[in-house]
Design an enzyme around this catalytic site. Structure first.
Site, PDB file in Angstrom:
ATOM      1  N   GLY B  54     -54.712 -85.692  54.911  1.00  0.00           N
ATOM      2  CA  GLY B  54     -53.911 -86.501  55.810  1.00  0.00           C
ATOM      3  C   GLY B  54     -54.247 -87.979  55.690  1.00  0.00           C
ATOM      4  N   SER B  55     -53.355 -88.814  56.206  1.00  0.00           N
ATOM      5  CA  SER B  55     -53.620 -90.252  56.227  1.00  0.00           C
ATOM      6  C   SER B  55     -54.481 -90.595  57.442  1.00  0.00           C
ATOM      7  CB  SER B  55     -52.310 -91.027  56.313  1.00  0.00           C
ATOM      8  OG  SER B  55     -51.568 -90.848  55.141  1.00  0.00           O
ATOM      9  N   GLY B  56     -54.977 -91.835  57.438  1.00  0.00           N
ATOM     10  CA  GLY B  56     -55.773 -92.286  58.567  1.00  0.00           C
ATOM     11  C   GLY B  56     -57.262 -92.314  58.297  1.00  0.00           C
ATOM     12  N   HIS B  57     -57.638 -92.103  57.033  1.00  0.00           N
ATOM     13  CA  HIS B  57     -59.065 -92.040  56.699  1.00  0.00           C
ATOM     14  C   HIS B  57     -59.476 -92.994  55.589  1.00  0.00           C
ATOM     15  CE1 HIS B  57     -59.178 -88.459  59.137  1.00  0.00           C
ATOM     16  NE2 HIS B  57     -58.336 -87.822  58.349  1.00  0.00           N
ATOM     17  N   ASP B 110     -54.780 -78.128  54.844  1.00  0.00           N
ATOM     18  CA  ASP B 110     -54.985 -78.549  53.457  1.00  0.00           C
ATOM     19  C   ASP B 110     -55.269 -77.338  52.572  1.00  0.00           C
ATOM     20  OD1 ASP B 110     -54.775 -81.346  53.989  1.00  0.00           O
ATOM     21  OD2 ASP B 110     -56.794 -81.293  54.818  1.00  0.00           O
ATOM     22  N   HIS B 219     -61.249 -86.303  63.136  1.00  0.00           N
ATOM     23  CA  HIS B 219     -59.969 -86.264  63.850  1.00  0.00           C
ATOM     24  C   HIS B 219     -60.234 -86.149  65.340  1.00  0.00           C
ATOM     25  CE1 HIS B 219     -59.511 -84.318  59.902  1.00  0.00           C
ATOM     26  NE2 HIS B 219     -58.499 -85.150  59.813  1.00  0.00           N
TER      27      HIS B 219
END
Lengths: 211, 336
Positions: B54-57, B110, B219
């Site tokens: 996912g994005s955001g990392h 994932d 998260h």
């Protein structure tokens, strides 16, 4: 009997039902998960319905595999992935058929559920969509063996899915983000199982309208 | 809540467009799909190594695509898995005839999508291997280590796997050495303030004003305990103690150490944490190899720090860790 038209109509019916239930799914998922379930189901099924409507393909299996791919790409939630895995496995089983019987469909559905259980490492009783889909599958097979009509067997499946969904209220979450709040999960209806119930109720409604 | 964005729905794609505009020499969008990013240069016969998440990392996961590290990365929405279709594009882009290793963090979405992607790749006769990273010791006890999440230790795994592939080791050799590296990688983190998802607009969990969450996930997954705010030295000592309970470090051992900021923690604070961790290790007689201090696996504007260890007694792991690499977010010079 299931053919390309009925597959397309079914996905379209599910898409409409998800759009109608977006707030319910969002609410259930916000209590336990990250709240994206409603939007994810609506986006995924509406994209799948739209793609299939203009997809000139008579092969039921290929239609389902296409539906799986679109759902996977446009429904970015774990449930979107899980449904897409199940539909993919069912589609693979029906590849090469332009029509299939209720028994064949029930067998393909069963393979889809097996794929979901294997990949998601989950089983019934763990407060997931399986708690709606597995009772639906059992009802479907039973009704198919009795030789009931399509609309009767989908009615039986929808009833079983709804009862299964209701039972998730007394279950404890062990998968996903909901599991972090496991002890608070009792009393809450599972969002995934609710999506499963919506799917079968939509299929049942659409088969009644088709008569 | 203030975020420097245009529209929450455009957050991921506009980030990706920016990265592509900044690094056209290193990255390209596969078939024009921004969610499937691959490196620009390919070497025939090289084992492919890809990741996804996912994005955001950032810099995880996409930031480590480049020479000496990853060949491609499938990018999902914020905190959500990319689709199997995007992963398949990455697998195909990375396949140079020697097969592809999918190296990713242990998260349900994932994992399921990568498994589906490898089934699709199998239909196209591409050999795919999976290596799941689960370095976060706070996410499950040792007896359930398979259930642990993947966090900043992913960086070490990318480094080793990418170097092995760059040295033209075979798919099975890259896989073997990467798994050996994973046995020597562990991480733990603490969080002091939460993050905000662009499409939500407010924090979805909270951390008390004078509290610290030990072991919180990237998260916002709950940690192992909530404690009163601690001093940097106490945090460093506690994290190192938990890590070395699993990766024993004694006099004469070698290890690299990674101090990772979660997004809103200043470098100064990261170096204060590193200072204490390094002193403890030096006092023990442990040789610290090329430590990394900065942001590697973040969680939007979460404040906090994580510590990862890579034990490097193994000569081959040491050589691979030292191997040069060049990616948009990380450059390793050749050692003299």
């Amino acid at each position: 009997m299931i053919d390309a038209t009925s597959v397309k109509n079914s996905i379209s019916a599910i898409s409409k039902a998800m759009a109608l239930n977006i707030d319910l799914l969002t609410k259930l998922d916000s209590e336990a998960g990250d709240g994206d379930l409603g939007i994810s189901m609506k986006q995924g099924f509406s994209a799948a319905a739209e793609t299939l409507a203009s997809f000139e393909e008579e092969d039921v299996g290929k239609l389902l595999m296409k539906c799986s791919a679109v759902l996977n790409e446009t429904s970015p939630s774990t449930l979107g992935t899980i449904l897409s895995m199940g539909i993919f496995a069912s589609g693979k089983a029906l590849k090469g058929k332009t029509e299939c019987s209720a028994i064949e469909a029930a067998d393909a559905f069963d393979l889809g559920l097996q794929a979901i259980m294997k990949r998601s490492k989950s089983k019934p009783g763990e407060k997931t969509i399986l708690d709606a889909l597995i009772p639906a599958q059992n009802a479907l097979r039973e009704a198919a063996l009795l030789g009931l009509s399509d609309s009767e067997l989908l009615k039986a499946a929808a009833k079983a899915a709804s009862e299964g969904c209701e039972k998730t209220k007394s279950m404890v979450s062990i998968h996903g983000r909901a599991a972090y709040y496991a002890s608070n999960s009792i009393g809450r209806q599972d969002g995934g199982a609710t999506a499963g119930k919506i799917i079968f109720e939509a299929l049942s409604k659409s088969s009644r309208e088709a008569i | 809540m203030k975020k420097i964005i245009n529209h929450p729905d455009a957050f991921v794609d506009e980030t990706l467009e920016g990265i592509l505009l900044a690094h056209p020499d290193k990255l390209k969008a596969v078939d024009g799909n921004l969610r499937a990013m691959a490196r620009t240069c390919a070497t025939k016969g090289k084992a492919g190594v890809i990741t996804g998440g996912g994005s955001g990392h950032l810099p995880t996961f996409l930031g480590y695509v480049g020479k000496g590290m990853l060949d491609a990365c499938a990018v999902g929405n914020v905190f959500a898995s990319p689709s199997a279709q995007v992963m398949l594009k990455c697998i195909k882009a990375a396949d140079q005839g020697a097969g592809v290793i999918c190296l990713y963090g242990n998260y349900g979405g994932d994992r399921m999508n990568f498994e589906m992607a490898s089934e699709l790749a199998d239909m196209e006769d591409i050999k795919v291997e999976h290596i799941v990273v689960s370095d976060d010791i706070a996410s499950a006890p040792p007896e359930n280590a398979d259930g642990r999440r993947g966090v900043a230790g992913l960086f070490f795994a990318y480094k080793i796997a990418g170097a092995a592939a760059d040295l033209m080791m075979s798919l099975s050799e890259v896989s073997e050495v990467t798994r050996r590296a994973l046995d020597n990688i562990r991480s733990i983190g603490v969080a002091v303030s939460p993050c905000i998802l662009p499409q939500v607009g407010f924090p979805t969990f909270s951390i008390g004003a004078d509290e610290l969450e030990v072991g919180m996930g990237i998260h916002g997954e709950p940690g192992i305990e909530t404690r009163r705010m601690m001093k940097a030295d106490e945090i460093a000592e506690m994290m190192l103690e938990k890590l070395t309970a699993e990766i024993h470090l004694d006099k004469g051992d070698r290890a690299s150490i990674l101090v990772n900021g979660l997004g809103a923690t200043p470098r100064e604070e990261l170096y204060i944490v590193y200072r204490k961790a390094a002193k403890i290790l030096i006092e023990k007689g442990v040789e610290i190899i090329d430590p990394e201090i900065g942001e590697f696996a973040t969680s939007m504007e979460m404040a906090g720090v994580s510590l990862s260890l890579l034990k490097l007694n193994d000569e081959e792991l040491l050589r691979l860790y030292k191997h040069p690499a060049s990616t948009p977010f990380y450059v390793k010079e050749a050692s003299r």
